[in-house]
Write an enzyme that holds these catalytic residues in place. Structure first.
Site, PDB file in Angstrom:
ATOM      1  N   HIS A 195       0.811  -1.222   0.000  1.00  0.00           N
ATOM      2  CA  HIS A 195       0.000   0.000   0.000  1.00  0.00           C
ATOM      3  C   HIS A 195       0.840   1.266   0.000  1.00  0.00           C
ATOM      4  CE1 HIS A 195      -4.011  -1.857   0.692  1.00  0.00           C
ATOM      5  NE2 HIS A 195      -3.220  -2.878   0.952  1.00  0.00           N
ATOM      6  N   ASP A 229       3.459   9.515  -0.811  1.00  0.00           N
ATOM      7  CA  ASP A 229       2.256   8.780  -0.422  1.00  0.00           C
ATOM      8  C   ASP A 229       2.030   7.655  -1.434  1.00  0.00           C
ATOM      9  OD1 ASP A 229      -0.105   8.276   1.006  1.00  0.00           O
ATOM     10  OD2 ASP A 229      -0.696  10.380   1.027  1.00  0.00           O
TER      11      ASP A 229
END
Ligand code: GDG
Length: 460
Positions: A162, A370
Site C-alpha cells: 500500500h 504517499d
C-alpha cells in the site's frame, strides 16, 4: 459457478476488518479503504481474514463475523513495541517514504518481525483450503509470502504493497534487504500502487537476489513472479450517493454558515503523519495571508488530523510542531469571529467527512510521499455538482491518475503559494471542466475494479 469464480480468498493483513465496539465489547466492522475494498470479496466466498485485533494480548479464538471467517493473530506487548512500532513504523515506513525521517535499523526489532511474520503465515496456512487464493497486504508482512509458500506450494499467493517501494539506492540501506526481497518473491503476483514502485522492486530483486527477468516478469527459484501496478481506489458510488443526500447538503451548509458562508474553505484531511506535508501547506497559506494576497475575510483553512502512531517519538514531535504553527497563524491573523485555521485532531464519522468534503472549495492534498492517497479520490467522488478544486502533490501515487488536479511539488514553497492562489481564484468553468475529467477517472477505476483486476491476475 465455475471453479475459478468460486475460489475463496484468504486475506492476510496486519489489522483485522473488525474491532470491539465501546463498552459492549461486540465486534463491529471497521471503517477504512481496505475493508470496504475487500469485504465483498471475502464475504462472497465465505473466505477468511487473518489479522491482529489491535491490542496486545493472547487468546482470541477464530470466529465468524457477517460471513467472514475471522482468524485473529495475537501479539504480546513486547511484539507490538518491536514488530509494529519499531520495525514496521520506525524502520520500513520512513525508509519506504524516501527516508523523510531517518530509519532506524535494529537487530532487536528484526527478530520479532521475522517471528510475527511466521505467526501470520502459519495462521494463513491453517485457514487456507486446497485451491484457495491467499492475498497478503502491506509492509508489516513482507516475509509472509515465502513462509506460506514453504508450507503450501499448492496455493496461489499474492502480495500488495500500500505504500511506495523505494528506489534501489534507498532500499539498499536495509541490512536485511535480501531476506525481504526473497520473502516477497515467494508470491505469484507482487502488486504496487504505481508502475515506478513495480520497477523499483524488480530492479532491487535483480540486484540483490538471483532473480532474473524484466520489470514485470521475474524468474526466481524456478518459478515465475508477476510484478505490476494496481492503483487502489475507493467505493465511488458510496461517496457519490452520500454526497448527494439532502442530509449531507444540509450538514455542509451548516458548516459553511458557522465559518462564514462568503469565505472560501480550504480543507485538508490526513492521518497526523510526517509524510503528509501538513506543515508545508500551512506555511503556504500563512504566506498568502502575510503577503496580503488573501485575508481571513476571504478564506479559512480547515485541517482535520486523525491521531496516529502516538507512541512513536517522531509523531509526537511533529504534532507539537504543527500545533505551534497553527497557534502562530491564528495568533497573527485571526480576528474576532474569524479564525484563520480550524484544526481538529480527532476522528470523524465517514458521513461527517463527506459533509466536510462537500463544504470545501479547495482540497489541499500535499504529501511529501504517499503510496496512493485515498482522500484525494474521495473528495473528487463527492463533487457531484462539479464544483471544487483539487490541489494534489506530484509525490502521491494518485497524481499518476488524477492528471487534471492542480499538481504541485510540496517542497517548492513558491509553487505551493501560487497554486493555492490559483485554486482560490479559479474560473468556475475551468474548475468544472477539470472536475468532470477527474470524476470520470475515479468512477471508472473504483475499488471494485481494483480488487477484481488484482484477483484476476492472481488466478493466473
Ligand atoms: C495508506 C497509504 C494509501 C481520514 N480521516 C478520517 C477517516 N479517514 C480516512 C479517509 C481515507 C483514509 O482514512 C486515509 O487513507 P489515505 O490513502 O489518505 O492514507 P493512509 O492512511 O496513509 O493509507 C496510502 C492507502 O494506504 C490505501 O492503499 O492510499 O498512500 O499511506 O479513506 O477517508 N475516516 C474516518 N474518520 C476520519 O476522521 N471514518
Amino acid at each position: 459457478m465455475d471453479r475459478r469464480s468460486s475460489q475463496r480468498v484468504v486475506v492476510v493483513a496486519n489489522r483485522l476488518p473488525v474491532h470491539r465496539a465501546g463498552s459492549s465489547g461486540r465486534w463491529q466492522s471497521s471503517a477504512g479503504g481496505l475493508v470496504t475494498a475487500l469485504e465483498p470479496v471475502v464475504k462472497a466466498g465465505n473466505a477468511a481474514w487473518v489479522g491482529w485485533a489491535g491490542t496486545a494480548g493472547t487468546g482470541l479464538r477464530p470466529f465468524t463475523h457477517e460471513q467472514m471467517r475471522i482468524r485473529p493473530v495475537s501479539l504480546s506487548r513486547d511484539e507490538v513495541e518491536k514488530y509494529y512500532n519499531g520495525f514496521s513504523n520506525r524502520t520500513l515506513w520512513p525508509l519506504f517514504h524516501d527516508a523523510i525521517r531517518s530509519p532506524e535499523f535494529r537487530q532487536e526489532w528484526w527478530e520479532p518481525y521475522v517471528e510475527v511474520n511466521r505467526r501470520f503465515a502459519a495462521a494463513a496456512v491453517a485457514a487456507a483450503r486446497e485451491g484457495d487464493l491467499v492475498w497478503v497486504h502491506d509492509y508489516h508482512l513482507l516475509l509472509a509470502p515465502l513462509m506460506i509458500r514453504e508450507e503450501r506450494p499448492d496455493l496461489r499467493i499474492g502480495f500488495f504493497l500500500h505504500i511506495p517501494f523505494p528506489p534501489e539506492e534507498l532500499f539498499a540501506w536495509l541490512p536485511w534487504r535480501q531476506a525481504m526481497l526473497e520473502g516477497l518473491l515467494g508470491a505469484d503476483v507482487v502488486g504496487f500502487q504505481t508502475y515506478a514502485g513495480a520497477q523499483n522492486f524488480s530492479r532491487a530483486a535483480r540486484a540483490f537476489t538471483d532473480a532474473e527477468g524484466t520489470d514485470t516478469l521475474l524468474e526466481f527459484g524456478g518459478r515465475e513472479v508477476r510484478v505490476g501496478s494496481f492503483p487502489i481506489s475507493i467505493d465511488f458510488d458510496w461517496f457519490d450517493k452520500r454526497a448527494a443526500m439532502e442530509e449531507t447538503e444540509q450538514e455542509a451548509a451548516g458548516f459553511r454558515e458557522k465559518m462564514g458562508s462568503e469565505r472560501r474553505l480550504i480543507l485538508s484531511v490526513d492521518r497526523l503523519d510526517y509524510t503528509k506535508g501538513i506543515d508545508n501547506r500551512l506555511r503556504a497559506y500563512e504566506e498568502l495571508l502575510k503577503r496580503g494576497r488573501i485575508s481571513v475575510d476571504d478564506a479559512v483553512f480547515m485541517q482535520i488530523a486523525v491521531p496516529s502512531r502516538e507512541p512513536v517519538a517522531e509523531y509526537a514531535e511533529m504534532r507539537t510542531r504543527i500545533e505551534q504553527l497553527v497557534g502562530r497563524i491564528n495568533g497573527e491573523f485571526g480576528m474576532p469571529g474569524r479564525v484563520a485555521v480550524h484544526y481538529f485532531r480527532r476522528n470523524f464519522t465517514r458521513e461527517d467527512l463527506v459533509a466536510y468534503y462537500r463544504a470545501a472549495d479547495v482540497m489541499f492534498v500535499t504529501p511529501l510521499r504517499d503510496g496512493m492517497n485515498l482522500v484525494a479520490k474521495e473528495y473528487v467522488a463527492t463533487r457531484t455538482d462539479l464544483s471544487g478544486v483539487l490541489i494534489l502533490s506530484e509525490f502521491a501515487g494518485a497524481a499518476r491518475e488524477l492528471r487534471r488536479a492542480l499538481l504541485v511539488n510540496p517542497r517548492d514553497q513558491e509553487g505551493m503559494i501560487s497554486t493555492l492562489e490559483t485554486a482560490l481564484t479559479m474560473d468556475r468553468q475551468e474548475a468544472r471542466h477539470r472536475m468532470a475529467v477527474l470524476r470520470t477517472v475515479v468512477r471508472r477505476h473504483d475499488v471494485h475494479e481494483w480488487a477484481g483486476t488484482y484477483l484476476e491476475a492472481l488466478r493466473g
